[in-house]
Design a protein around this motif. Structure first.
Motif, short mmCIF file in Angstrom:
data_model
loop_
_atom_site.label_atom_id
_atom_site.label_comp_id
_atom_site.label_asym_id
_atom_site.label_seq_id
_atom_site.Cartn_x
_atom_site.Cartn_y
_atom_site.Cartn_z
N ARG A 43 6.23 -19.41 42.38
CA ARG A 43 4.97 -19.79 41.88
C ARG A 43 3.98 -18.57 41.26
O ARG A 43 4.41 -17.41 41.27
N ARG A 47 1.38 -16.37 40.07
CA ARG A 47 0.36 -15.63 40.88
C ARG A 47 -0.52 -14.72 40.08
O ARG A 47 -1.18 -13.75 40.66
N GLY A 87 -14.46 -20.09 50.19
CA GLY A 87 -14.10 -19.29 49.09
C GLY A 87 -13.19 -18.03 49.39
O GLY A 87 -12.89 -17.50 50.43
N CYS A 139 -0.39 -16.54 50.55
CA CYS A 139 -0.92 -15.87 49.70
C CYS A 139 -1.41 -17.04 48.63
O CYS A 139 -1.20 -17.04 47.31
N ARG A 199 6.40 -20.85 48.08
CA ARG A 199 7.34 -20.91 46.81
C ARG A 199 7.45 -19.57 46.18
O ARG A 199 6.48 -19.12 45.67
N THR A 221 -5.33 -19.07 48.32
CA THR A 221 -6.82 -18.83 47.97
C THR A 221 -7.35 -17.61 48.64
O THR A 221 -7.95 -16.65 48.05
N VAL A 222 -7.29 -17.64 49.85
CA VAL A 222 -7.48 -16.33 50.76
C VAL A 222 -6.61 -15.43 50.63
O VAL A 222 -7.07 -14.03 50.40
P1 NDP Z 1 -3.82 -22.11 50.45
O1 NDP Z 1 -3.22 -23.52 50.52
O2 NDP Z 1 -4.67 -21.82 49.17
O3 NDP Z 1 -2.79 -21.18 50.49
C1 NDP Z 1 -1.65 -21.30 51.69
C2 NDP Z 1 -0.63 -20.18 51.57
O4 NDP Z 1 0.33 -20.65 52.34
C3 NDP Z 1 -0.08 -20.35 50.23
O5 NDP Z 1 0.30 -19.08 49.75
C4 NDP Z 1 1.48 -20.94 50.57
O6 NDP Z 1 2.57 -20.49 49.70
C5 NDP Z 1 1.45 -20.61 51.91
N1 NDP Z 1 2.52 -21.55 52.56
C6 NDP Z 1 2.24 -22.71 53.06
N2 NDP Z 1 3.28 -23.16 53.74
C7 NDP Z 1 4.34 -22.07 54.14
C8 NDP Z 1 5.29 -21.99 54.80
N3 NDP Z 1 5.87 -22.88 55.49
N4 NDP Z 1 5.76 -20.78 54.89
C9 NDP Z 1 5.39 -19.77 54.13
N5 NDP Z 1 4.05 -19.72 53.54
C10 NDP Z 1 3.44 -20.90 53.14
O7 NDP Z 1 -4.95 -22.10 51.63
P2 NDP Z 1 -6.08 -21.22 52.02
O8 NDP Z 1 -5.90 -19.68 51.38
O9 NDP Z 1 -7.28 -22.00 51.47
O10 NDP Z 1 -6.18 -21.23 53.48
C11 NDP Z 1 -5.61 -20.35 54.17
C12 NDP Z 1 -6.12 -20.46 55.68
O11 NDP Z 1 -7.64 -19.75 55.64
C13 NDP Z 1 -6.37 -21.77 56.37
O12 NDP Z 1 -6.09 -21.67 57.78
C14 NDP Z 1 -7.80 -22.18 55.99
O13 NDP Z 1 -8.26 -22.99 57.05
C15 NDP Z 1 -8.64 -20.97 56.24
N6 NDP Z 1 -9.80 -20.78 55.71
C16 NDP Z 1 -9.68 -21.05 53.97
C17 NDP Z 1 -10.98 -20.80 53.62
C18 NDP Z 1 -11.09 -21.14 52.10
O14 NDP Z 1 -12.16 -21.15 51.76
N7 NDP Z 1 -9.95 -21.39 51.35
C19 NDP Z 1 -12.28 -20.63 54.25
C20 NDP Z 1 -11.99 -20.33 55.70
C21 NDP Z 1 -10.72 -20.46 56.03
P3 NDP Z 1 2.61 -20.85 48.17
O15 NDP Z 1 1.52 -20.13 47.62
O16 NDP Z 1 3.96 -20.44 47.81
O17 NDP Z 1 2.02 -22.29 47.95
#
Ligand code: NDP
Ligand code: HSE
Length: 441
Positions: free
Chosen positions: A50, A52, A309, A12, A47, A14-15
């Motif tokens: 965090r 949100r 994004g 949860c 976390r 960016t995406v």
């Molecule tokens: P973020 O780093 O913003 O979000 C990652 C999320 O995953 C966070 O909510 C984090 O939790 C959670 N997380 C991380 N590790 C764990 C774990 N071990 N167990 C449970 N939850 C976990 O990433 P994005 O949203 O940017 O990207 C997500 C995916 O989308 C990736 O594969 C990326 O390559 C892909 N993508 C992203 C784009 C973008 O523009 N951002 C574009 C296209 C694809 P917490 O919130 O608590 O930290």
């Protein structure tokens, strides 16, 4: 109304947060399109504490137990927007084997080990959709895996990394060097704190592997992709490209070809290249993405839009959620992975490219012939040669001259060997710039 389709959202950030927002804002429309409401069964994060913001979701849905959430009987669809290889791979294999459908944006995992996911989907009978993994919001993978399945794709050329496109566009617009443009991209939030995956081409290589797999019905992984980033592109390279009526882009290129024995192969590469300003990809600026597909019957097709994004990527994720939810209600699954062609991947040395080479040479009789001889020895045909005084026209006749050579298409290994030999000649003071050229000139 039919009983709801229940989603496990993994991630949860960016995406993921935009997926939650869109699910909330468009719930009635989405339900009407699917024929059943969508409900979030739980949201796995790292976390719990965090902040949100004002996310429109019950805080009780959050958990740190992703695997426990996936295994719940009331979960139909798993949406993975965490990223990385592990634990995402284990989670998704578990979900798919259990017959759940999966929607993921995880290009790194798909390129590293897409086979495990596809095999698990085939075993469990659920869908595996990943539109958001390449070029964010742009509808691209569905056209490749559905609309173009009646055609034969010969080549895919794309700008699939927004960060590097922003940097190269800034270098082109302002004459800035790489470090300065990267700093601007970081300040504006385009580049991440650690920009390695983007600027070294790893992100684009993962996307290239996914595109090539779909376009050529062949399993192509990240390790099969020749990769070069943009860190060594200089302001002088950009100026040199401009002087030729070109611009520099980080391209992903996946193309059919043949090996020495005439057997069909594919080549997949990511590297910076000069393209003429008239090429459709040359005008793709800022952090936008675009992919140019050349198909036998359809001819050229261009896909353009935002490649990253929160909201644009969530759009692609939700499109997949609607598709897999409809399939579940209809009791069907989409066509499984198509890898029947199983074409060998050609090494980079055999890829056919053109080069633009700027040399600083001694300005005396026989130099041009000596330089041309090097090209001839490596069986590389010269297309154009331009000579001027070193330092430009204003410098007048001195001891050195600038030589700009553009080659015809030749195997990359032959071109590289030519450049190596040129570097060793005493009449060549320096090889100022070496760039591949794509898209005609
Ligand atoms: P973020 O780093 O913003 O979000 C990652 C999320 O995953 C966070 O909510 C984090 O939790 C959670 N997380 C991380 N590790 C764990 C774990 N071990 N167990 C449970 N939850 C976990 O990433 P994005 O949203 O940017 O990207 C997500 C995916 O989308 C990736 O594969 C990326 O390559 C892909 N993508 C992203 C784009 C973008 O523009 N951002 C574009 C296209 C694809 P917490 O919130 O608590 O930290
Ligand atoms: N870092 C990627 C980019 C995000 O710059 O395009 C989308 O994969």
């Amino acid at each position: 109304m039919t009983s709801p389709v229940r989603l496990a959202l993994l991630g949860c950030g960016t995406v993921g947060s935009e997926v939650v927002r869109l699910l909330h804002e468009q719930s009635a429309d989405l339900a009407a399109r699917i024929g059943a409401p969508l409900e979030i069964a739980g949201i796995a994060v790292r976390r719990l504490g965090r902040d949100r913001g004002d996310l429109p979701v019950d805080p009780a849905l959050f958990t740190t137990d992703a695997l426990g959430l996936i295994k719940r009987d009331d979960v139909d669809v798993v949406v993975e927007v965490v990223g990385g290889i592990e634990p995402a791979r284990s989670w998704l294999v578990e979900a798919l084997r259990a017959g759940k459908s999966v929607v993921t944006a995880n290009k790194a995992l798909l390129a590293e080990d897409g086979a495990s996911l596809h095999d698990a989907a085939a075993e469990g009978g659920g869908d595996l959709y990943y539109e958001a993994s390449v070029a964010g919001a742009i509808p691209l993978l569905r056209p490749l895996r559905e609309s173009l399945h009646g055609d034969r794709i010969n080549r895919v050329t794309g700008i699939v990394n927004g960060t590097t496109n922003f940097i190269l566009s800034a270098m082109d617009a302002t004459g800035a060097g790489f470090a300065e443009a990267l700093e601007e991209a970081t300040e504006l939030g385009y580049a991440e704190a650690d920009p390695t995956a983007d600027v070294e081409g790893f992100d684009a290589a993962a996307k290239a592997a996914i595109l090539a797999s779909l376009a050529f019905h062949t399993r192509v992984g990240a390790a099969d992709v020749h990769r070069e980033g943009i860190t060594e592109v200089t302001a002088a390279d950009v100026a040199s490209a401009k002087a030729m009526g070109c611009t520099i882009k980080l391209l992903c290129i996946a193309a059919r070809g043949a090996d020495a024995a005439g057997r069909e192969t594919v080549s997949v590469r990511v590297h910076p290249a000069m393209i003429p300003l008239a090429h459709p990809l040359a005008s793709v600026g800022d952090a936008f993405n675009a992919v140019f597909v050349e198909a036998e019957a359809a001819g050229p097709l261009m896909f353009y839009g935002r490649g990253a994004g929160g909201a644009p990527t969530a759009s692609a994720v939700l499109g997949d959620v609607v598709a897999v939810s409809r399939n579940r209600l209809a009791g069907v699954r989409s066509a499984s992975e198509s890898a029947y062609a199983d074409l060998p991947v050609r090494p980079m040395g055999e890829a056919l490219t053109r080069y633009h080479i700027s040399l600083d040479v001694a300005d005396r009789p026989g130099v041009l012939a000596a330089v041309a001889g090097v090209f001839a020895r490596h069986d590389v045909s010269i297309a154009t040669v331009r000579q001027g005084p070193a330092g430009g026209e204003a410098a007048g006749r001195g001891e050195d001259a600038d030589l700009v050579i553009v080659t015809h298409v030749a195997p990359d290994a032959a071109l590289a060997a030519t450049v190596r030999e040129l570097r060793g000649l005493d009449i060549v003071r320096s090889v100022a710039s070496v760039l591949r050229v794509e898209g005609g000139l």
